[in-house]
Design a protein around this motif. Structure first.
Motif, PDB file in Angstrom:
ATOM      1  N   GLY A 182     -30.217  51.241 -20.292  1.00  0.00           N
ATOM      2  CA  GLY A 182     -29.101  52.086 -20.720  1.00  0.00           C
ATOM      3  C   GLY A 182     -28.338  52.732 -19.588  1.00  0.00           C
ATOM      4  O   GLY A 182     -27.128  52.946 -19.689  1.00  0.00           O
ATOM      5  N   TYR A 183     -29.025  53.050 -18.494  1.00  0.00           N
ATOM      6  CA  TYR A 183     -28.356  53.742 -17.386  1.00  0.00           C
ATOM      7  C   TYR A 183     -27.976  52.779 -16.274  1.00  0.00           C
ATOM      8  O   TYR A 183     -26.852  52.815 -15.783  1.00  0.00           O
ATOM      9  N   TYR A 184     -28.884  51.914 -15.867  1.00  0.00           N
ATOM     10  CA  TYR A 184     -28.631  51.057 -14.709  1.00  0.00           C
ATOM     11  C   TYR A 184     -27.964  49.732 -15.074  1.00  0.00           C
ATOM     12  O   TYR A 184     -26.841  49.454 -14.683  1.00  0.00           O
ATOM     13  N   ARG A 185     -28.646  48.892 -15.830  1.00  0.00           N
ATOM     14  CA  ARG A 185     -28.064  47.574 -16.125  1.00  0.00           C
ATOM     15  C   ARG A 185     -26.797  47.683 -16.973  1.00  0.00           C
ATOM     16  O   ARG A 185     -25.863  46.904 -16.807  1.00  0.00           O
ATOM     17  N   ALA A 186     -26.745  48.643 -17.867  1.00  0.00           N
ATOM     18  CA  ALA A 186     -25.596  48.744 -18.778  1.00  0.00           C
ATOM     19  C   ALA A 186     -24.306  49.094 -18.032  1.00  0.00           C
ATOM     20  O   ALA A 186     -23.221  48.782 -18.514  1.00  0.00           O
ATOM     21  N   GLN A 187     -24.425  49.725 -16.869  1.00  0.00           N
ATOM     22  CA  GLN A 187     -23.199  50.120 -16.176  1.00  0.00           C
ATOM     23  C   GLN A 187     -22.380  48.892 -15.753  1.00  0.00           C
ATOM     24  O   GLN A 187     -21.155  48.905 -15.821  1.00  0.00           O
ATOM     25  N   ALA A 188     -23.067  47.819 -15.332  1.00  0.00           N
ATOM     26  CA  ALA A 188     -22.348  46.602 -14.961  1.00  0.00           C
ATOM     27  C   ALA A 188     -21.609  46.013 -16.164  1.00  0.00           C
ATOM     28  O   ALA A 188     -20.463  45.557 -16.047  1.00  0.00           O
ATOM     29  N   TRP A 189     -22.248  46.021 -17.316  1.00  0.00           N
ATOM     30  CA  TRP A 189     -21.575  45.507 -18.526  1.00  0.00           C
ATOM     31  C   TRP A 189     -20.405  46.399 -18.920  1.00  0.00           C
ATOM     32  O   TRP A 189     -19.368  45.910 -19.374  1.00  0.00           O
ATOM     33  N   LEU A 190     -20.567  47.706 -18.755  1.00  0.00           N
ATOM     34  CA  LEU A 190     -19.497  48.648 -19.095  1.00  0.00           C
ATOM     35  C   LEU A 190     -18.284  48.425 -18.196  1.00  0.00           C
ATOM     36  O   LEU A 190     -17.134  48.440 -18.652  1.00  0.00           O
ATOM     37  N   VAL A 191     -18.532  48.168 -16.930  1.00  0.00           N
ATOM     38  CA  VAL A 191     -17.446  47.902 -15.992  1.00  0.00           C
ATOM     39  C   VAL A 191     -16.737  46.594 -16.340  1.00  0.00           C
ATOM     40  O   VAL A 191     -15.508  46.500 -16.300  1.00  0.00           O
TER      41      VAL A 191
END
Length: 232
Positions: free
Chosen positions: A202-211
């Protein structure tokens, strides 16, 4: 206190933008007339640049505090000295073979965090533009920066890095749309506490998808270089 191991750790984990604190900016002093006194000390700067520049871009953070003298920041005397110092610094970087895409200046952390930071950012950034408009300027606004603040800053920004919580999740969509409309580079970052206990998904891997979802091109976590705790 383990610079080689720290650099290897960052590179091994995909870091290609490095934040250099003002310890690594050129050290200089000016007098009451705004003249640089003696030689500018590039020793720690050059060591840092030679170590990091082969691996990516350097952001020089709070660099302006490495220029010491009798006048306050953004006063006429300080401005005069500051521009002389910047010219010498940029020339030195060119002599080291560091081109405009390999470094950026990062004058104020998190404009919008408290009153006055946006105006300070603009004051410092104007001086950079006057000395060399090709030098890149980085900023990381937080939710407290208004749309009007961002519009005032936009002339003096080359790399936007708006905060994830303030712009990419459930608020700030209008401000993110404006930032993207400037046509400049747009990244994002987060700096919540308890970095080692955050959700890997939710915090680390998801940031790449959010970007990817928002069409941005970079991510970062403010979790490595300034902790009071031992990162090892």
């Amino acid at each position: 206190d383990q610079p080689d191991a720290a650099l290897k750790d960052q590179v091994d984990h995909g870091t290609n933008v490095f934040v250099a604190t003002n310890t690594f900016a050129p050290q200089a002093t000016f007098d009451k007339n705004g003249e640089i006194v003696g030689e500018i000390d590039f020793s720690q700067h050059d060591q840092y640049v030679r170590r990091h520049s082969p691996h990516g871009m350097i952001l020089f953070f709070n660099y302006q505090h490495s220029l010491k003298g009798p006048a306050p920041h953004l006063s006429p005397v300080w401005n005069k000295a500051h521009k002389k110092w910047l010219r010498a610094w940029f020339q030195h970087l060119a002599e080291l073979g560091v081109d405009y895409q390999k470094f950026a200046l990062y004058p104020i952390d998190e404009p919008g965090l408290r009153e006055g930071l946006v105006n300070k950012y603009i004051g410092y950034a104007k001086l950079i533009r006057e000395v060399d408009p090709k030098v890149l300027i980085y900023t990381d606004p937080v939710a407290g920066a208004s749309l009007n603040d961002l519009k005032q800053m936009s002339e003096y920004v080359d790399i936007w890095c708006p905060n994830r919580n303030g712009y990419l999740l459930h608020k700030g969509a209008d401000k993110l749309a404006f930032i993207k409309s400037t046509g400049k580079t747009v990244w994002t970052y987060e700096c919540e506490g308890n970095a080692k206990h955050q959700s890997p998904l939710g915090y680390y891997r998801a940031q790449a998808w959010l970007v990817w979802h928002h069409g941005l091109t970079g991510i970062g976590f403010w979790s490595y270089c300034t902790s009071r705790d031992d990162p090892w």
